[in-house]
Scaffold this motif. Structure first.
Motif, short mmCIF file in Angstrom:
data_model
loop_
_atom_site.label_atom_id
_atom_site.label_comp_id
_atom_site.label_asym_id
_atom_site.label_seq_id
_atom_site.Cartn_x
_atom_site.Cartn_y
_atom_site.Cartn_z
N HIS A 238 0.84 -1.20 0.00
CA HIS A 238 0.00 0.00 0.00
C HIS A 238 0.88 1.26 0.00
O HIS A 238 0.59 2.23 -0.72
N ILE A 239 1.94 1.24 0.79
CA ILE A 239 2.84 2.40 0.87
C ILE A 239 3.51 2.64 -0.47
O ILE A 239 3.57 3.78 -0.96
N TYR A 240 4.03 1.58 -1.08
CA TYR A 240 4.70 1.73 -2.37
C TYR A 240 3.72 2.21 -3.44
O TYR A 240 4.06 3.06 -4.27
N THR A 241 2.50 1.68 -3.43
CA THR A 241 1.50 2.11 -4.40
C THR A 241 1.12 3.57 -4.17
O THR A 241 0.99 4.35 -5.12
N PHE A 242 0.95 3.94 -2.91
CA PHE A 242 0.58 5.31 -2.54
C PHE A 242 1.63 6.31 -3.01
O PHE A 242 1.31 7.44 -3.41
N GLU A 243 2.91 5.89 -3.00
CA GLU A 243 3.99 6.79 -3.40
C GLU A 243 4.42 6.57 -4.85
O GLU A 243 5.44 7.12 -5.28
N ASN A 244 3.64 5.78 -5.59
CA ASN A 244 3.90 5.53 -7.01
C ASN A 244 5.29 4.94 -7.25
O ASN A 244 5.98 5.30 -8.22
N VAL A 245 5.69 4.06 -6.36
CA VAL A 245 6.97 3.35 -6.53
C VAL A 245 6.66 1.98 -7.13
O VAL A 245 5.76 1.28 -6.65
N PRO A 246 7.37 1.58 -8.19
CA PRO A 246 7.10 0.28 -8.82
C PRO A 246 7.15 -0.87 -7.81
O PRO A 246 8.09 -0.98 -7.01
N MET B 140 14.39 2.31 4.90
CA MET B 140 14.23 1.96 6.31
C MET B 140 13.05 2.68 6.95
O MET B 140 12.36 2.11 7.80
N ASP B 141 12.82 3.93 6.57
CA ASP B 141 11.68 4.65 7.14
C ASP B 141 10.36 3.97 6.81
O ASP B 141 9.44 3.94 7.63
N ARG B 142 10.26 3.43 5.62
CA ARG B 142 9.00 2.81 5.21
C ARG B 142 8.87 1.38 5.73
O ARG B 142 7.78 0.96 6.13
N ILE B 143 9.97 0.67 5.76
CA ILE B 143 9.93 -0.68 6.33
C ILE B 143 9.72 -0.59 7.84
O ILE B 143 9.12 -1.50 8.45
N ALA B 144 10.17 0.50 8.46
CA ALA B 144 9.95 0.69 9.90
C ALA B 144 8.47 0.64 10.25
O ALA B 144 8.08 0.16 11.31
N ILE B 145 7.63 1.14 9.35
CA ILE B 145 6.19 1.19 9.62
C ILE B 145 5.62 -0.21 9.78
O ILE B 145 4.79 -0.46 10.67
N VAL B 146 6.06 -1.15 8.95
CA VAL B 146 5.44 -2.48 8.94
C VAL B 146 6.16 -3.48 9.85
O VAL B 146 5.61 -4.54 10.16
N THR B 147 7.36 -3.14 10.29
CA THR B 147 8.13 -4.07 11.13
C THR B 147 7.39 -4.53 12.38
O THR B 147 7.42 -5.72 12.73
N PRO B 148 6.70 -3.61 13.11
CA PRO B 148 6.01 -4.06 14.33
C PRO B 148 4.92 -5.10 14.08
O PRO B 148 4.57 -5.86 14.98
N ILE B 149 4.37 -5.13 12.87
CA ILE B 149 3.33 -6.14 12.56
C ILE B 149 3.94 -7.53 12.66
O ILE B 149 3.38 -8.42 13.32
N LEU B 150 5.07 -7.73 12.01
CA LEU B 150 5.72 -9.04 12.07
C LEU B 150 6.14 -9.36 13.49
O LEU B 150 5.95 -10.49 13.96
N GLY B 151 6.68 -8.37 14.20
CA GLY B 151 7.08 -8.61 15.59
C GLY B 151 5.93 -9.06 16.46
O GLY B 151 6.08 -9.96 17.30
N LEU C 152 0.95 4.05 15.80
CA LEU C 152 1.60 5.36 15.90
C LEU C 152 2.35 5.69 14.62
O LEU C 152 2.21 6.81 14.08
N LEU C 153 3.13 4.75 14.12
CA LEU C 153 3.91 4.99 12.90
C LEU C 153 3.00 5.21 11.69
O LEU C 153 3.27 6.07 10.84
N TRP C 154 1.92 4.45 11.63
CA TRP C 154 0.98 4.60 10.52
C TRP C 154 0.31 5.97 10.56
O TRP C 154 0.15 6.63 9.53
N TYR C 155 -0.04 6.42 11.77
CA TYR C 155 -0.65 7.75 11.91
C TYR C 155 0.35 8.83 11.48
O TYR C 155 -0.02 9.77 10.73
N LEU C 156 1.59 8.73 11.93
CA LEU C 156 2.59 9.73 11.57
C LEU C 156 2.83 9.76 10.07
O LEU C 156 3.02 10.83 9.47
N TYR C 157 2.82 8.58 9.46
CA TYR C 157 3.04 8.50 8.01
C TYR C 157 1.88 9.11 7.24
O TYR C 157 2.11 9.86 6.27
N LYS C 158 0.66 8.81 7.67
CA LYS C 158 -0.51 9.23 6.93
C LYS C 158 -0.93 10.67 7.22
O LYS C 158 -1.44 11.37 6.33
#
Length: 273
Positions: free
Chosen positions: A41-49, A135-146, A197-203
């Motif tokens: 979703h993040i990559y799509t939102f930022e138009n990154v392939p 790293m900033d973008r992967i940081a957002i999703v890291t806590p999910i796996l944890g 928290l990270l998702w809120y800060l990002y969005k």
């Protein structure tokens, strides 16, 4: 209402009568899938392939799993694995009676964090992408796996807490009949809050445009939570019994300091170019 008695068999079924399918593995995979979906979703939102995310995911899987395994073997059980080097890399216990399939029974989250960081650095060099952007973008999703890894630990009745000394907590029947702090759940839910928290800060804010800010928040907050929760957790290995801070806490401190340094650094940076 008294303590919860927890007596779930961690093994769901034996595939082909040999290979155990466990809740831990399923939850690990589910955490990876959910983290990937959010990253997509993040990559799509930022138009990154998305092909960039697919390549990065391969690097991360190798880095995380390798780091988790080596982290356990080096930080928590070096004495044993220094004499059983093959067992570091193979899911078997080798005895005089032969080879016995056990799966990889030791994984360390701090090692996984180091493996992920190294994987991102290698990827960024190979594909010429700013390392802190990734790293900033992967940081957002890291806590999910944890969080899902800790849910898996709860299903395994492992890495639990000290006795509550009261009529509350969780009784892990497979080990003893003592009410204990369910520290696996403490960590899991704290990680989900950190993701929120990270998702809120990002969005909702512009902090993502500051290099290293989200990564700094992740490292400082998540490992502070880990350090605090460790005070309620039973030691994982015998050599920790004589330590003021256990291994998990000692390994958390460098990550916390790195997070604080990143937050200071990010305030002095211009926006991503």
């Amino acid at each position: 209402m008294g303590p919860l008695e927890w007596n779930i068999d961690p093994e769901i079924i034996k595939l082909f009568g040999v290979f155990p399918l466990k809740y831990y593995g399923l939850l690990f995979v589910l955490g990876i899938i959910l983290a990937y979906r959010v990253a997509k979703h993040i990559y799509t939102f930022e138009n990154v392939p998305l092909e960039r995310l697919e390549k990065l995911s391969a690097f991360l899987m190798i880095g995380i799993l390798t780091g988790m395994r080596l982290g356990h073997c080096l930080f928590y059980d070096f004495e044993y694995y220094s004499e059983h080097i093959l067992e570091i890399f193979l899911p078997f216990k080798i005895t005089n009676d032969g080879w016995h399939f056990t799966g990889f029974t030791g994984l360390a989250s701090h090692g996984g964090s180091l493996g992920a960081i190294l994987a991102i650095i290698i990827y960024s060099q190979k594909y010429k992408t700013p390392v802190l952007w990734i790293m900033d973008r992967i940081a957002i999703v890291t806590p999910i796996l944890g969080a899902f890894i800790r849910f898996g630990n709860f299903m395994n009745s492992e890495i639990y807490g000290k006795p509550t000394n009261g009529n509350y907590g969780v009784i892990f029947v497979r080990d003893d009949m003592i009410p204990r702090h369910p520290t696996q759940l403490y960590e899991a839910f704290s990680y989900l809050l950190i993701f929120g928290l990270l998702w809120y800060l990002y969005k909702k804010t512009s902090v993502v445009q500051k290099q290293g800010f989200l990564l700094g928040i992740l490292l400082a907050v998540l490992f502070t939570a880990r350090l605090i929760i460790e005070f309620f957790k039973e030691n994982q290995v015998a050599f920790e019994d004589g330590m003021i801070l256990n291994m998990g806490q000692l390994l958390s401190i460098p990550f916390i300091l790195a997070g604080i340094l990143l937050l200071v650094f990010s305030k002095k940076q211009t926006l991503y170019k």
